[in-house]
Every structure is written in structure tokens, then in C-alpha cells.
Design a protein around this motif. Sequence first.
Motif, PDB file in Angstrom:
ATOM      1  N   VAL A 144      30.840  29.908  52.930  1.00  0.00           N
ATOM      2  CA  VAL A 144      31.800  30.936  52.759  1.00  0.00           C
ATOM      3  C   VAL A 144      31.264  32.361  53.043  1.00  0.00           C
ATOM      4  N   LEU A 145      30.057  32.694  52.422  1.00  0.00           N
ATOM      5  CA  LEU A 145      29.575  33.974  52.578  1.00  0.00           C
ATOM      6  C   LEU A 145      29.187  34.307  53.976  1.00  0.00           C
ATOM      7  N   LYS A 146      28.654  33.244  55.049  1.00  0.00           N
ATOM      8  CA  LYS A 146      28.577  33.584  56.423  1.00  0.00           C
ATOM      9  C   LYS A 146      29.825  33.838  57.093  1.00  0.00           C
ATOM     10  N   THR A 147      30.883  33.003  56.969  1.00  0.00           N
ATOM     11  CA  THR A 147      32.031  32.934  57.458  1.00  0.00           C
ATOM     12  C   THR A 147      33.044  33.954  57.154  1.00  0.00           C
ATOM     13  N   ARG A 148      33.320  34.276  55.768  1.00  0.00           N
ATOM     14  CA  ARG A 148      34.115  35.327  55.267  1.00  0.00           C
ATOM     15  C   ARG A 148      33.512  35.723  54.091  1.00  0.00           C
ATOM     16  N   PRO A 149      32.653  36.814  54.166  1.00  0.00           N
ATOM     17  CA  PRO A 149      31.860  37.389  52.914  1.00  0.00           C
ATOM     18  C   PRO A 149      32.997  38.049  52.131  1.00  0.00           C
ATOM     19  N   GLU A 150      34.089  38.644  52.611  1.00  0.00           N
ATOM     20  CA  GLU A 150      35.017  39.364  51.784  1.00  0.00           C
ATOM     21  C   GLU A 150      35.705  38.625  50.768  1.00  0.00           C
ATOM     22  N   ARG A 151      35.772  37.218  51.267  1.00  0.00           N
ATOM     23  CA  ARG A 151      36.607  36.238  50.349  1.00  0.00           C
ATOM     24  C   ARG A 151      35.608  36.259  48.963  1.00  0.00           C
ATOM     25  N   VAL A 152      34.301  36.026  49.077  1.00  0.00           N
ATOM     26  CA  VAL A 152      33.386  35.540  48.088  1.00  0.00           C
ATOM     27  C   VAL A 152      33.447  36.644  47.002  1.00  0.00           C
ATOM     28  N   LEU A 153      33.225  37.913  47.516  1.00  0.00           N
ATOM     29  CA  LEU A 153      33.497  39.325  46.426  1.00  0.00           C
ATOM     30  C   LEU A 153      34.921  39.342  46.030  1.00  0.00           C
ATOM     31  N   GLU A 154      35.970  39.112  46.660  1.00  0.00           N
ATOM     32  CA  GLU A 154      37.314  39.227  46.338  1.00  0.00           C
ATOM     33  C   GLU A 154      37.745  38.334  45.039  1.00  0.00           C
ATOM     34  N   ASP A 155      37.198  37.169  45.245  1.00  0.00           N
ATOM     35  CA  ASP A 155      37.171  35.997  44.374  1.00  0.00           C
ATOM     36  C   ASP A 155      36.711  36.322  43.177  1.00  0.00           C
ATOM     37  N   ALA A 156      35.220  36.830  43.225  1.00  0.00           N
ATOM     38  CA  ALA A 156      34.164  37.154  42.108  1.00  0.00           C
ATOM     39  C   ALA A 156      35.090  38.137  41.266  1.00  0.00           C
ATOM     40  N   VAL A 157      35.670  39.343  41.856  1.00  0.00           N
ATOM     41  CA  VAL A 157      36.385  40.272  40.997  1.00  0.00           C
ATOM     42  C   VAL A 157      37.476  39.789  40.526  1.00  0.00           C
ATOM     43  N   ARG A 158      38.333  39.206  41.266  1.00  0.00           N
ATOM     44  CA  ARG A 158      39.707  38.763  40.894  1.00  0.00           C
ATOM     45  C   ARG A 158      39.637  37.921  39.482  1.00  0.00           C
ATOM     46  N   ARG A 159      38.468  37.125  39.236  1.00  0.00           N
ATOM     47  CA  ARG A 159      38.357  36.102  38.124  1.00  0.00           C
ATOM     48  C   ARG A 159      38.044  37.061  36.831  1.00  0.00           C
ATOM     49  N   MET A 160      37.452  38.222  37.070  1.00  0.00           N
ATOM     50  CA  MET A 160      37.179  39.209  35.995  1.00  0.00           C
ATOM     51  C   MET A 160      38.275  40.259  35.667  1.00  0.00           C
ATOM     52  N   LEU A 161      39.337  40.100  36.424  1.00  0.00           N
ATOM     53  CA  LEU A 161      40.491  40.997  35.850  1.00  0.00           C
ATOM     54  C   LEU A 161      41.498  40.327  35.175  1.00  0.00           C
ATOM     55  N   PRO A 162      42.353  41.088  34.549  1.00  0.00           N
ATOM     56  CA  PRO A 162      43.518  40.611  33.682  1.00  0.00           C
ATOM     57  C   PRO A 162      44.028  39.344  34.372  1.00  0.00           C
ATOM     58  N   LYS A 163      44.534  38.456  34.011  1.00  0.00           N
ATOM     59  CA  LYS A 163      45.324  37.569  34.814  1.00  0.00           C
ATOM     60  C   LYS A 163      47.008  37.769  34.608  1.00  0.00           C
ATOM     61  N   GLY A 164      47.635  37.585  35.569  1.00  0.00           N
ATOM     62  CA  GLY A 164      49.217  38.220  35.468  1.00  0.00           C
ATOM     63  C   GLY A 164      49.386  39.460  36.527  1.00  0.00           C
ATOM     64  N   ARG A 165      50.622  39.898  36.279  1.00  0.00           N
ATOM     65  CA  ARG A 165      51.148  41.036  37.126  1.00  0.00           C
ATOM     66  C   ARG A 165      50.257  42.318  37.127  1.00  0.00           C
ATOM     67  N   LEU A 166      49.567  42.574  36.045  1.00  0.00           N
ATOM     68  CA  LEU A 166      48.875  43.715  36.012  1.00  0.00           C
ATOM     69  C   LEU A 166      47.527  43.290  36.888  1.00  0.00           C
ATOM     70  N   GLY A 167      46.952  42.213  36.795  1.00  0.00           N
ATOM     71  CA  GLY A 167      45.686  41.872  37.695  1.00  0.00           C
ATOM     72  C   GLY A 167      45.887  41.773  39.029  1.00  0.00           C
ATOM     73  N   ARG A 168      47.194  41.446  39.309  1.00  0.00           N
ATOM     74  CA  ARG A 168      47.423  41.465  40.849  1.00  0.00           C
ATOM     75  C   ARG A 168      47.706  42.681  41.299  1.00  0.00           C
ATOM     76  N   THR A 169      48.242  43.609  40.662  1.00  0.00           N
ATOM     77  CA  THR A 169      48.360  44.962  41.195  1.00  0.00           C
ATOM     78  C   THR A 169      46.916  45.544  41.432  1.00  0.00           C
ATOM     79  N   MET A 170      45.777  45.184  40.676  1.00  0.00           N
ATOM     80  CA  MET A 170      44.461  45.763  40.298  1.00  0.00           C
ATOM     81  C   MET A 170      43.889  45.289  41.689  1.00  0.00           C
ATOM     82  N   ILE A 171      43.942  44.054  41.809  1.00  0.00           N
ATOM     83  CA  ILE A 171      43.236  43.407  42.941  1.00  0.00           C
ATOM     84  C   ILE A 171      43.320  44.044  44.390  1.00  0.00           C
ATOM     85  N   LYS A 172      44.778  44.593  44.494  1.00  0.00           N
ATOM     86  CA  LYS A 172      45.196  44.844  45.937  1.00  0.00           C
ATOM     87  C   LYS A 172      44.404  46.277  46.029  1.00  0.00           C
ATOM     88  N   LYS A 173      43.799  46.860  45.024  1.00  0.00           N
ATOM     89  CA  LYS A 173      42.849  48.341  45.491  1.00  0.00           C
ATOM     90  C   LYS A 173      41.717  48.103  45.607  1.00  0.00           C
TER      91      LYS A 173
END
Length: 145
Positions: free
Chosen positions: A93-122
Motif C-alpha cells: 500500500v505504501l508503494k501504490t497509495r502512500p497517502e492512505r497509510v499516513l491518513e489511516d495511522a492519523v485517523r486511528r489516533m483521533l477521537p471517534k465520531g463526528r469530531l474526529g471526522r471533521t479533524m481528519i479532513k484538515k
Amino acid sequence: MRQTTYLKPATLEQRWRHVDAAGKRVGRLAAELAVVLQGKHRPDYTPYIDCGDYIVVTNVDQLVLTGRKSEQKMRKHYTGYPGGLKLEPVGQVLKTRPERVLEDAVRRMLPKGRLGRTMIKKLKCYRGSEHPHAAQQPEPLQTKA
């Protein structure tokens, strides 16, 4: 006696930050980005308000996985259908879509729910050193990783 002051969304000032991810480790970078996206680096941090900064990450294709994580760690995706669990090695995945690896790692460290979904968009991730956010004049973010 001091009164605790809470941030109001109308008075919030969010800044744009820039990070060059070349040669940085995925997990350590993701931990620092999650803190900035949540706004925990600010003295006026308020837990129920999205008070974090926007982050532009360039050179995501040059991120590093240490050890044998690229072969052993799997990225899971469930399609929603019976038997629809898709497993893919993170190194691939890091070779084909490296953005996805970093976004997934950050998403799992953010709050779950509505607030976390708005944070990951930034979080804006780009493969090369070019990005379309030059008009926002992002300031460089000092990272330890």
C-alpha cells in the motif's frame, strides 16, 4: 480563584502548517500530526471544539516503515459483503497509495465520531514536493520524528 476559559468557535483562528515527510517514520509522524489536528498543542485547547490546525504533508511517498512491518503488518478493508474482508500488506500500500497509510495511522489516533471526522479532513497529503495550498501560506511545523 481563576476561571477556566473555553474557546468559542467564532473566536477560533486556525493556521496552516507544512510538514516534509521525506525519511520520517510513519507512526511517529502520525502521533505528532494527531496532536496538532486536535489542537492539543494550543494553550486554549478545548476538547469538544475542533481547534486544531490544517496540515499539508508533502513527500508522503518517501515515508519509512521500520523492521519487517512492510511485510507483516496488514491493511484491512471490509467491503460490507459476506466474505468481503480484504487484506493487503502495508508495504504494498505504501508503494501504490502512500497517502492512505499516513491518513489511516492519523485517523486511528483521533477521537471517534463526528469530531474526529471533521479533524481528519484538515489533513492534506501529497506524494511529491508540490501542493496546491500555497495561497494559504503554510508555516513549517517542527516535528521530532
